[in-house]
Design a protein around this motif. Structure first.
Motif, mmCIF file in Angstrom:
data_model
loop_
_atom_site.group_PDB
_atom_site.id
_atom_site.type_symbol
_atom_site.label_atom_id
_atom_site.label_comp_id
_atom_site.label_asym_id
_atom_site.label_seq_id
_atom_site.Cartn_x
_atom_site.Cartn_y
_atom_site.Cartn_z
ATOM 1 N N HIS A 446 0.649 -0.805 0.188
ATOM 2 C CA HIS A 446 0.350 0.219 -0.031
ATOM 3 C C HIS A 446 0.294 1.576 0.013
ATOM 4 C CE1 HIS A 446 1.351 0.126 4.106
ATOM 5 N NE2 HIS A 446 1.131 -0.712 4.650
ATOM 6 N N GLU A 447 0.164 2.061 -0.643
ATOM 7 C CA GLU A 447 0.736 3.563 0.169
ATOM 8 C C GLU A 447 2.238 3.614 1.226
ATOM 9 O OE1 GLU A 447 0.253 8.492 -1.179
ATOM 10 O OE2 GLU A 447 -1.658 6.854 -1.276
ATOM 11 N N GLY A 448 3.282 4.497 1.232
ATOM 12 C CA GLY A 448 3.587 4.880 1.938
ATOM 13 C C GLY A 448 4.097 3.050 2.823
ATOM 14 N N SER A 449 4.284 2.289 1.856
ATOM 15 C CA SER A 449 4.925 1.136 2.679
ATOM 16 C C SER A 449 6.575 1.105 2.431
ATOM 17 C CB SER A 449 4.134 -0.074 2.021
ATOM 18 O OG SER A 449 4.781 -0.074 0.372
ATOM 19 N N THR A 450 7.337 2.155 2.097
ATOM 20 C CA THR A 450 8.802 1.860 1.735
ATOM 21 C C THR A 450 8.982 1.990 2.925
ATOM 22 O OG1 THR A 450 8.643 2.120 -0.222
ATOM 23 C CG2 THR A 450 10.310 2.686 0.513
ATOM 24 N N LEU A 451 9.883 2.020 3.682
ATOM 25 C CA LEU A 451 10.381 2.264 5.251
ATOM 26 C C LEU A 451 12.549 2.735 5.158
ATOM 27 C CD1 LEU A 451 11.974 0.214 7.134
ATOM 28 C CD2 LEU A 451 9.061 -0.854 7.248
ATOM 29 N N THR A 452 12.635 3.066 6.056
ATOM 30 C CA THR A 452 14.405 3.998 5.773
ATOM 31 C C THR A 452 14.759 3.388 7.477
ATOM 32 O OG1 THR A 452 14.046 5.101 4.307
ATOM 33 C CG2 THR A 452 16.437 4.622 5.984
ATOM 34 N N THR A 453 15.519 2.280 8.140
ATOM 35 C CA THR A 453 15.517 1.836 8.976
ATOM 36 C C THR A 453 17.369 1.500 9.632
ATOM 37 O OG1 THR A 453 15.042 -0.055 10.860
ATOM 38 C CG2 THR A 453 14.630 -0.716 9.260
ATOM 39 N N GLU A 454 17.714 0.709 10.549
ATOM 40 C CA GLU A 454 18.919 0.929 10.610
ATOM 41 C C GLU A 454 18.921 -0.557 11.400
ATOM 42 O OE1 GLU A 454 20.331 4.252 12.738
ATOM 43 O OE2 GLU A 454 20.231 3.245 14.465
ATOM 44 N N LEU A 455 20.411 -1.305 11.988
ATOM 45 C CA LEU A 455 20.841 -2.742 12.266
ATOM 46 C C LEU A 455 21.581 -1.924 12.956
ATOM 47 C CD1 LEU A 455 19.863 -5.524 13.005
ATOM 48 C CD2 LEU A 455 21.782 -5.588 11.619
ATOM 49 N N ARG A 456 21.828 -1.942 14.622
ATOM 50 C CA ARG A 456 22.859 -1.846 15.673
ATOM 51 C C ARG A 456 23.523 -2.913 15.909
ATOM 52 N NH1 ARG A 456 25.726 2.897 17.376
ATOM 53 N NH2 ARG A 456 23.814 3.716 15.444
ATOM 54 N N LEU A 457 24.642 -3.022 15.940
ATOM 55 C CA LEU A 457 24.564 -4.639 17.438
ATOM 56 C C LEU A 457 25.812 -4.264 17.799
ATOM 57 C CD1 LEU A 457 24.720 -7.786 13.738
ATOM 58 C CD2 LEU A 457 23.043 -7.060 15.367
ATOM 59 N N GLY A 458 26.376 -4.993 18.749
ATOM 60 C CA GLY A 458 26.825 -4.926 20.521
ATOM 61 C C GLY A 458 28.455 -6.413 19.475
ATOM 62 N N ILE A 459 29.218 -5.777 19.551
ATOM 63 C CA ILE A 459 29.636 -6.866 19.036
ATOM 64 C C ILE A 459 31.689 -6.708 20.184
ATOM 65 C CG2 ILE A 459 29.477 -6.323 16.510
ATOM 66 C CD1 ILE A 459 32.260 -5.046 15.968
ATOM 67 N N SER A 460 31.133 -6.821 21.481
ATOM 68 C CA SER A 460 32.389 -6.870 21.908
ATOM 69 C C SER A 460 32.786 -8.577 21.602
ATOM 70 C CB SER A 460 32.011 -6.319 23.703
ATOM 71 O OG SER A 460 31.796 -4.429 23.713
ATOM 72 N N GLU A 461 31.960 -9.217 22.321
ATOM 73 C CA GLU A 461 32.344 -10.616 22.623
ATOM 74 C C GLU A 461 32.813 -11.419 21.106
ATOM 75 O OE1 GLU A 461 29.500 -14.258 23.674
ATOM 76 O OE2 GLU A 461 29.726 -12.963 25.046
ATOM 77 N N PHE A 462 32.262 -10.736 19.912
ATOM 78 C CA PHE A 462 32.813 -11.442 19.113
ATOM 79 C C PHE A 462 34.041 -10.815 18.455
ATOM 80 C CE2 PHE A 462 27.922 -10.944 18.583
ATOM 81 C CZ PHE A 462 28.019 -12.355 19.149
ATOM 82 N N VAL A 463 34.265 -9.156 18.864
ATOM 83 C CA VAL A 463 35.825 -8.735 18.837
ATOM 84 C C VAL A 463 36.739 -9.989 19.308
ATOM 85 C CG1 VAL A 463 37.166 -6.910 18.911
ATOM 86 C CG2 VAL A 463 34.968 -6.690 17.604
ATOM 87 N N ASN A 464 36.444 -9.943 21.019
ATOM 88 C CA ASN A 464 36.953 -10.743 21.624
ATOM 89 C C ASN A 464 37.258 -12.231 21.383
ATOM 90 O OD1 ASN A 464 37.585 -8.204 23.052
ATOM 91 N ND2 ASN A 464 35.469 -9.111 25.048
ATOM 92 N N ALA A 465 36.772 -12.412 20.632
ATOM 93 C CA ALA A 465 37.024 -14.303 20.607
ATOM 94 C C ALA A 465 37.633 -14.443 18.945
ATOM 95 C CB ALA A 465 35.031 -14.508 19.791
ATOM 96 N N ILE A 466 37.678 -13.404 17.876
ATOM 97 C CA ILE A 466 38.254 -13.303 17.170
ATOM 98 C C ILE A 466 39.206 -13.135 17.407
ATOM 99 C CG2 ILE A 466 36.311 -13.500 15.289
ATOM 100 C CD1 ILE A 466 37.271 -10.287 15.041
ATOM 101 N N GLY A 467 40.361 -12.423 18.353
ATOM 102 C CA GLY A 467 41.620 -11.621 19.458
ATOM 103 C C GLY A 467 41.892 -9.661 18.417
ATOM 104 N N ALA A 468 40.871 -9.160 17.773
ATOM 105 C CA ALA A 468 40.602 -8.287 17.431
ATOM 106 C C ALA A 468 40.795 -6.914 17.723
ATOM 107 C CB ALA A 468 39.890 -8.088 16.363
ATOM 108 N N THR A 469 40.489 -7.554 19.506
ATOM 109 C CA THR A 469 40.784 -6.786 21.060
ATOM 110 C C THR A 469 41.516 -5.296 20.322
ATOM 111 O OG1 THR A 469 40.389 -8.127 22.617
ATOM 112 C CG2 THR A 469 40.030 -5.212 23.163
ATOM 113 N N ASP A 470 42.524 -4.691 20.017
ATOM 114 C CA ASP A 470 42.488 -3.946 19.791
ATOM 115 C C ASP A 470 42.951 -3.929 18.469
ATOM 116 O OD1 ASP A 470 43.990 -3.854 22.820
ATOM 117 O OD2 ASP A 470 45.655 -5.217 22.247
#
Length: 495
Positions: A446-470
């Motif tokens: 229907h009219e106006g069904s297009t939307l603009t949004t965003e995705l935000r994710l916390g990645i601290s645990e994943f950064v630590n897991a791959i050894g990329a903390t620094d």
């Protein structure tokens, strides 16, 4: 001549510019007298429009509190009482506010642009924002109270679909009997054996049922790890009166909430019709339970939004006394305030380890231009026709995928992986995605069904897991699963 709404907006803008006054919009609320039928084939507007409104009064605390239990573990007597109450609801005239079709219509109206923001000619949408969790909690509360009234049992408690536990990772038995009021014939048969909550790879290697269930547990751990100490990441982005719908949902709204809908199939897989499946309410009871678990994590209760625009946002529902009730977010911040709790069941996903693996090195496109991107190799915005791999400057531990553009009616799903930049022929990455974007879609546009949004994710645990903390940069990979050619990505940042 300018409308009163336009004049108010102009006056507010002038105050900000000339006097430095901090502006705050009003909390969102529905127009009680106006509903628009967006789809001629689906009548969503509830029968209570235009009725007298009373403010919500918390129920007298029962002793003991009502206890919501796992649907797969209900005793026969409780299961029979539940099915009988739903049968009574189905037997009511379709225009009765308690009827099963009207309960479904309420969800459809709030979620398919039927209801408007009070006093504004702008659609009200409770998905994709900080309203998602409290609206569904209030919705289930009134649904549960009506079922209790029909059952003649004020202690009646709605069971929850415990899909985050291996014993509950398929459609529970009580919903499978085709003579039961809890049955819906449109569900996918495969969900009777296993319900993928959104992260299990279709790579031919994960074949056993036990392996698939372990995959679900990794996904659950991942989602909590991506939002465990942030209201904005868990609950979703602020949504104020006059604002555009879908500013951005919380991590669990995208997944596992969305994929459980999609992978169960049929009515429940489409937003406008999902309330036609009794399993929908038990699915959302588990989502509500996860909110209660998150809020109980030490410190998280104090992190819940204190913004009046959150706490004073309000919704309208018909209660078990046939009154049209206005309930505010502040009324449903705690399950105890509504007279119920969840049975304390094990959380096997809580201490799952984030696994990593070595993969062949991809050619990461370095985002090094002044605006943050190397536009000679990857030009944003872009349509996600295929997997994209970019190396992103790291300024924090949250991935922001912004200006995600799509049509609400389209089913869209893409996964987000993080990977360490490597000097050799291989790279270290997490075995499961760091998160996912899932839009369920709906029948018809229907009219106006297009939307603009965003995705935000916390990645601290994943950064630590791959050894990329620094590390100063991280490789971000977007992998389209469904409808990639129908979604546009604005930009990718790590903030």
């Amino acid at each position: 001549m300018a409308s009163s709404t336009s004049l108010a907006i102009i006056t507010m803008a002038m105050a900000i510019v000339f006097f430095g006054i901090q502006a705050r919009s009003l909390p969102v609320s529905p127009d009680p007298n106006l509903c628009v039928e967006r789809d001629p084939n689906l009548k969503c507007c509830p029968s209570w429009m235009g009725k007298k409104i009373v403010d919500f009064t918390p129920p007298q605390q029962p002793s003991p509190l009502r206890v919501r239990r796992p649907a797969h573990a209900l005793d026969p007597e409780a299961a029979q009482k539940y099915a009988a109450a739903v049968a009574s609801m189905r037997a009511l005239p379709s225009d009765h506010p308690w009827s099963f079709i009207q309960q479904s219509n309420v969800h459809c109206a709030y979620c398919n642009d039927g209801l408007l923001q009070n006093g504004l000619n702008i659609s009200l949408e409770i998905h994709g924002s900080w309203l998602f969790f409290p609206w569904h909690r209030a919705y289930l509360y009134f649904y549960e109270r009506i079922l209790g009234k029909l059952a003649g049992d004020p202690s009646f408690a709605l069971p929850f679909w415990n899909w985050d536990h291996p014993a509950g990772m398929s459609i529970p038995e009580i919903y499978r009997d085709n003579s039961s009021s809890l049955y819906n014939p449109t569900r996918y048969p495969k969900a009777l054996n296993f319900t993928d909550i959104g992260g299990c790879p279709n790579d031919g290697n994960t074949t056993t049922l036990d392996a698939l269930k372990q995959c679900n547990l990794r996904v659950m751990h991942r989602q909590f790890a991506a939002a465990f100490n942030s209201s904005d990441l868990f609950l979703g982005h602020p949504y104020r009166a006059g604002g555009k719908p879908n500013p951005g949902g919380g991590v669990l709204e995208w997944l596992p909430h969305g994929p459980v809908h999609v992978n169960t199939g049929g009515d429940i897989s489409q937003i406008p019709t999902s309330g036609l499946d009794p399993l929908f309410y038990n699915h959302h009871a588990n989502v509500d339970r996860l909110w209660a678990i998150w809020a109980a994590i030490p410190g998280n209760g104090s992190k819940t939004f204190g913004d009046p625009d959150f706490n004073d946002a309000s919704f309208l529902f018909v209660d078990e006394n046939l009154q049209l009730v206005r309930i505010r977010v502040s009324d449903c911040a705690s399950t105890r305030n509504l007279g119920y709790i969840y049975e304390d069941v094990p959380l096997p996903w809580l201490n799952v380890t984030t696994e990593v693996q070595m993969v062949e090195r991809s050619v990461a496109q370095t985002m090094a231009a002044p605006d943050g991107y190397d536009n000679s190799s990857v030009v944003f915005p872009l349509v996600l026709h295929s997997t994209i791999t970019v190396e992103v400057e790291r300024k924090g531990d949250q991935i922001l995928i912004s200006d995600v553009q799509l049509n609400k009616s389209e089913r869209i799903w893409f996964d987000v992986y993080v990977q360490r930049v490597g000097d050799g022929s291989s790279l270290k990455t997490t075995r499961t995605a760091a998160g996912s974007f899932v839009n369920m879609g709906s029948n018809g546009t229907h009219e106006g069904s297009t939307l603009t949004t965003e995705l935000r994710l916390g990645i601290s645990e994943f950064v630590n897991a791959i050894g990329a903390t620094d590390d100063a940069t991280i490789v971000v990979i977007l992998v389209p699963k469904i409808g990639g050619d129908k979604v546009k990505i604005g930009k990718i940042l790590i903030t």
